[in-house]
Write an enzyme that holds these catalytic residues in place. Structure first.
Site, short mmCIF file in Angstrom:
data_model
loop_
_atom_site.label_atom_id
_atom_site.label_comp_id
_atom_site.label_asym_id
_atom_site.label_seq_id
_atom_site.Cartn_x
_atom_site.Cartn_y
_atom_site.Cartn_z
N GLY A 10 20.17 59.38 -11.70
CA GLY A 10 19.31 58.12 -11.16
C GLY A 10 20.57 57.68 -10.33
CG PHE A 36 14.66 59.31 -22.35
CD1 PHE A 36 15.75 60.22 -22.18
CD2 PHE A 36 14.87 58.17 -22.42
CE1 PHE A 36 17.17 59.81 -22.38
CE2 PHE A 36 16.13 57.36 -22.42
CZ PHE A 36 17.25 58.40 -22.49
CB ALA A 59 14.43 53.79 -16.69
CB THR A 100 12.95 45.61 -14.97
OG1 THR A 100 12.35 45.06 -13.89
CG2 THR A 100 12.01 45.77 -16.16
CE1 TYR A 124 10.15 50.45 -14.85
CE2 TYR A 124 9.96 48.33 -14.00
CZ TYR A 124 10.75 49.40 -14.22
OH TYR A 124 12.27 49.22 -14.32
CE LYS A 128 13.49 49.22 -18.27
NZ LYS A 128 14.31 50.36 -18.36
CD1 TRP A 149 13.75 43.30 -6.87
CD2 TRP A 149 14.42 42.45 -4.92
NE1 TRP A 149 12.77 42.34 -6.57
CE2 TRP A 149 13.06 41.91 -5.41
CE3 TRP A 149 14.84 42.30 -3.73
CZ2 TRP A 149 12.42 40.86 -4.37
CZ3 TRP A 149 14.14 41.02 -2.96
CH2 TRP A 149 12.86 40.57 -3.39
P1 NDP Z 1 16.26 55.97 -11.01
O1 NDP Z 1 14.98 56.00 -10.95
O2 NDP Z 1 17.04 56.27 -9.91
O3 NDP Z 1 16.85 56.94 -12.32
C1 NDP Z 1 16.15 57.07 -13.65
C2 NDP Z 1 16.81 58.28 -14.25
O4 NDP Z 1 15.84 58.60 -15.51
C3 NDP Z 1 16.48 59.48 -13.41
O5 NDP Z 1 17.71 60.07 -13.26
C4 NDP Z 1 15.54 60.22 -13.94
O6 NDP Z 1 15.68 61.51 -14.06
C5 NDP Z 1 15.78 59.86 -15.50
N1 NDP Z 1 14.43 60.02 -16.40
C6 NDP Z 1 13.06 59.99 -15.68
N2 NDP Z 1 12.26 60.30 -16.87
C7 NDP Z 1 13.15 61.02 -17.76
C8 NDP Z 1 12.71 61.70 -18.77
N3 NDP Z 1 11.61 61.97 -19.24
N4 NDP Z 1 14.04 62.27 -19.61
C9 NDP Z 1 15.12 62.12 -19.32
N5 NDP Z 1 15.34 61.24 -18.14
C10 NDP Z 1 14.42 60.81 -17.27
O7 NDP Z 1 16.52 54.52 -11.78
P2 NDP Z 1 17.75 53.40 -11.65
O8 NDP Z 1 19.01 54.02 -11.60
O9 NDP Z 1 17.25 52.67 -10.36
O10 NDP Z 1 17.26 52.32 -12.63
C11 NDP Z 1 18.29 52.36 -13.64
C12 NDP Z 1 17.72 51.14 -14.94
O11 NDP Z 1 17.57 49.87 -14.09
C13 NDP Z 1 16.51 51.53 -15.37
O12 NDP Z 1 16.47 51.14 -16.69
C14 NDP Z 1 15.71 50.54 -14.65
O13 NDP Z 1 14.36 50.43 -15.31
C15 NDP Z 1 16.25 49.41 -14.32
N6 NDP Z 1 15.87 48.84 -13.18
C16 NDP Z 1 15.45 49.26 -12.03
C17 NDP Z 1 15.19 48.67 -10.90
C18 NDP Z 1 15.00 49.59 -9.45
O14 NDP Z 1 14.63 48.89 -8.52
N7 NDP Z 1 15.45 50.84 -9.55
C19 NDP Z 1 14.87 47.50 -10.97
C20 NDP Z 1 15.29 46.93 -12.12
C21 NDP Z 1 15.70 47.32 -13.50
P3 NDP Z 1 15.33 62.48 -12.77
O15 NDP Z 1 16.53 62.27 -12.05
O16 NDP Z 1 15.40 63.91 -13.47
O17 NDP Z 1 13.97 62.01 -12.36
#
Ligand code: NDP
Length: 299
Positions: A10, A36, A59, A100, A124, A128, A149
């Protein structure tokens, strides 16, 4: 230190692969190695590796889709982190987990502090929030880091969407009555590594808890979009719409499945005081994002 990193692909997971590597023995897994959607399957992985710290960047982040996909969102955001926390507690490992601004309802006038009551507006946010509660109840030593964000050169995010739309359209309309701090995955990953280092020093165990961790300053989605486009222009991007063609609109004029908080400002002073860090203004890492996209020829 042996570290188990989950969600390695991610926005944040990718940056954590970089920032955690110098801390010791890093084992990083994506969806393939750690699904997950099947929380119980994670137990064997934790038991096999017996890490000193688990860092969970996985996530379900598709905020609107979660409204109609609650079971999977709950599995990924609440039940799987709960299993990780139980296993961490059993072996005395730290669990670092991200949460978040969406755990709040956005109604406060000032910046949210950790002790403010949660009241998520969306599936969501609820999932969380449940993940946080389960981690706290597990007895595991933990850092729950709430941020807002998030953006990175890798992955999809608001800044990259604005850049694409500005190449395609002569005018953009962007929400101007929701406020927060764009926070770079790079900053989150660096702060996580420094915090983990601090946890291993004397008194580290006392730092277990929930923290807000977002860039300094704040803006609206509209202000964020204008800044990104101005930076892109400064790097020579050819855009149909520049900052002056971004029209401010109220969130109410943008119907979306999941409600968002109007005020997402997070007060990160507890994290800064506890870990001895300073968090730069949001523009610092946004400017780096645009510079990096420019260097890649992706503006
Ligand atoms: P991303 O969506 O970029 O990355 C999430 C990762 O979780 C991806 O690699 C995805 O895998 C993986 N994932 C999703 N479903 C599964 C599953 N079933 N099993 C294993 N892996 C899974 O998120 P961010 O990096 O942006 O977010 C990081 C953290 O920050 C999270 O906890 C998020 O809730 C929190 N956050 C994010 C915000 C945002 O704006 N993005 C804002 C506030 C908090 P795959 O690559 O295969 O899809």
């Amino acid at each position: 230190m042996k570290i188990l990193l989950l969600g390695k692909d991610g926005q944040l997971g990718w940056e954590l692969q970089r920032s955690l590597a110098p801390l010791g023995e890093l084992h990083a897994f994506g969806r393939d190695g750690a699904d997950f959607a099947d929380p119980e399957s994670l137990r064997a992985l934790v038991r096999r590796l017996a890490p000193d710290a688990i860092v969970n960047a996985a996530a379900y982040t598709a905020v609107d889709k979660a409204e109609t996909d609650e079971a999977l969102a709950r599995s990924v955001n609440a039940l799987a982190p709960s299993v990780l926390a139980e296993e961490a507690a059993a072996i005395g490992a730290w669990l670092v987990h991200y949460s978040t601004d969406y755990v709040f309802d956005g109604s406060k006038a000032g910046a949210w502090v950790e002790s403010d009551p949660t009241a998520p507006l969306s599936v969501y946010g609820r999932t969380k929030c449940e993940g946080e509660q389960r981690i706290r109840a597990s007895g595991a030593r933990h850092l729950i880091l709430r941020t807002s964000w998030v953006f990175a050169p890798r992955g999809g995010n608001f800044a990259k969407t604005m850049l694409r739309l500005a190449r395609e359209r002569e005018q953009l309309t962007v929400v101007a009555d929701q406020f927060g701090a764009p926070t770079g995955a790079e900053l989150l990953a660096d702060a996580t590594a420094l915090a983990l280092y601090r946890l291993a020093l004397p008194g580290g165990a006392d730092l277990s808890g929930t923290y807000h961790l977002a860039a300094s300053g704040d803006t609206s989605w509209h202000g964020y979009a204008c800044h990104v486009l101005a930076q892109a222009r400064a790097h020579g991007a050819v855009l149909k719409a520049g900052p002056e063609q971004v029209l401010p609109v109220p969130a109410a004029s943008f119907p979306v499945a999941a409600a968002r908080p109007a005020n997402s400002r997070l007060d990160s002073s507890k994290f800064c005081a506890s870990f001895g860090m300073q968090l730069p203004d949001w523009r610092y890492h946004v400017n780096r994002l645009v510079a990096e996209l420019a260097a890649q020829g992706n503006l």
